[in-house]
Motif scaffolding. Sequence first.
Motif, PDB file in Angstrom:
ATOM      1  N   PHE A 209       0.855  -1.189   0.000  1.00 35.48           N
ATOM      2  CA  PHE A 209       0.000   0.000   0.000  1.00 35.48           C
ATOM      3  C   PHE A 209       0.888   1.236   0.000  1.00 35.48           C
ATOM      4  CE2 PHE A 209      -3.644  -2.166   2.618  1.00 35.48           C
ATOM      5  CZ  PHE A 209      -3.952  -2.957   1.527  1.00 35.48           C
ATOM      6  N   GLU A 210       0.288   2.360  -0.381  1.00 34.67           N
ATOM      7  CA  GLU A 210       0.974   3.646  -0.268  1.00 34.67           C
ATOM      8  C   GLU A 210       0.029   4.668   0.348  1.00 34.67           C
ATOM      9  OE1 GLU A 210       3.003   7.255  -2.899  1.00 34.67           O
ATOM     10  OE2 GLU A 210       2.932   5.227  -3.734  1.00 34.67           O
ATOM     11  N   ALA A 211       0.557   5.469   1.270  1.00 29.06           N
ATOM     12  CA  ALA A 211      -0.201   6.543   1.903  1.00 29.06           C
ATOM     13  C   ALA A 211       0.505   7.864   1.660  1.00 29.06           C
ATOM     14  CB  ALA A 211      -0.336   6.300   3.407  1.00 29.06           C
ATOM     15  N   ALA A 212      -0.263   8.869   1.270  1.00 32.92           N
ATOM     16  CA  ALA A 212       0.258  10.235   1.131  1.00 32.92           C
ATOM     17  C   ALA A 212      -0.412  11.095   2.186  1.00 32.92           C
ATOM     18  CB  ALA A 212      -0.034  10.778  -0.263  1.00 32.92           C
ATOM     19  N   MET A 213       0.411  11.684   3.049  1.00 35.02           N
ATOM     20  CA  MET A 213      -0.121  12.540   4.107  1.00 35.02           C
ATOM     21  C   MET A 213      -0.322  13.958   3.606  1.00 35.02           C
ATOM     22  SD  MET A 213       1.957  10.525   6.889  1.00 35.02           S
ATOM     23  CE  MET A 213       2.220   9.332   5.603  1.00 35.02           C
TER      24      MET A 213
END
Length: 465
Positions: A209-213
């Motif tokens: 997964f990838e998360a962008a804050m």
Amino acid sequence: MVTIEEVENLLEHDIAVKLCGVDADGIPRGKIVSKAKFLSAVKNGFGFCSILFGWDMHDRNYEPELKISNADNGYQDLLARIDVKSFRRVPWENNIPFFFVSFFDSATNKPLAACPRNLLGGVCDRIEQVLGAKAMAGAELEFYQFSETADSIREKDGVHLKPLTPGMFGYSLQRPTLNQEYFYDVLHTCNKFDVELEGWHTETGPGVFEAAMSYGDAKAMADKSLLFKLVCKSLGPKYNVMPCFMAKPQQGMPGNSGHMHVSLVDKDGNNLFARATEDKDAAWDDIRFLSDIGRQFLAGVLAGLPDVMPLLAPTINSYKRLVENFFAPVTVSWGLENRVASVRLIAPPSAPPKATRLEIRTPGADVHSHYALAAVFALGLYGIENKLELSVPPASNYAEALGQFERLPKSLLEATDRFAAKGSLARKVLGDDFVDHFAGTRYHECRLWDEAVTNWEVTRYIETV
């Protein structure tokens, strides 16, 4: 924003508070205290054992012991000061109140150089004093998920782990539904925990997964990057999922990146990297729309990048990701919208002026966000104060980036030697006290690696030699 005067009312119906400090490995450490204890310490702080900066991520004392915490000083207490502005509640722990703390020398009351929140805070304060500007940042973290538990990983000795989903399926709308309870629990919990995500999706790689804050204040962003990992690691086990933020969990597979986006804004929110009008006489087309301050900032980052690598790539495993032919950034390089260079410039004409920024692509997901952002902004400020000019041309392609530009250190030991060297830019912009401490922690890590006997060695040599 919470003030000390408002705290008691906020905690009216609570009996305890969770306090969190950050150690040299970017790991949240802390404890629960009674409300009475918290209120007695909220103005002047409280004692906290210095061993937090005297041991590694597995609670093994650094060898040799370091200046902050050692047998000679009795592992004396530090002064922990509560940051009331960091107030939030922990959704998965019955909404217990949560506050960050920062650490100070108990004898002098001076900020502890190794305290990650102090280091970044000090750099951001200098930017405000010198430029009247605010440091802004965003973070993107890629990470694997394994269908494992802490016990099963130890039973398997860390090999042959089962990914949450098989195969490569980046940006899939379908795959998250296979584990949607976990996927959406992370998303919604982050929002409740004041760690807003502006992007959340699958990335290429089995179970990745990838998360962008959400982009914002750099100090808050470093906190939120750490808290995002805490959310995943706290919720994952409830679904028999082990999130993994190692830079390179599996040989032959893509690594986990931890890209950092940075810029400066003035008191009115104007982007100081944006150029009002196109510079048609720019040395390279890539910087036609980058301001003089932006160019100087970039020049400072490039000048010091090899000297601060342990802050961007802090583990032995970090350098398994930073190898040729995996499209990882391994040189002192940059370019407009160039995703194979170490620094990607995002600017017009491909982005609006207000979005002008630098993406630091060297870090992996194991990055210590506080230390990394402190290093990047300190180098950028150094470039601005010294009016450095860009001397490194933009990279046009991956082959050029590999062949034309200076190679970054290939191992944690090489990186730490350069970081700790007498004339390193790391010492100039971050100070000897911090560099000496963190270099000591990395040399300790290198020594443990040198002494380790790995699965690779056993399977390669046990029968053949």
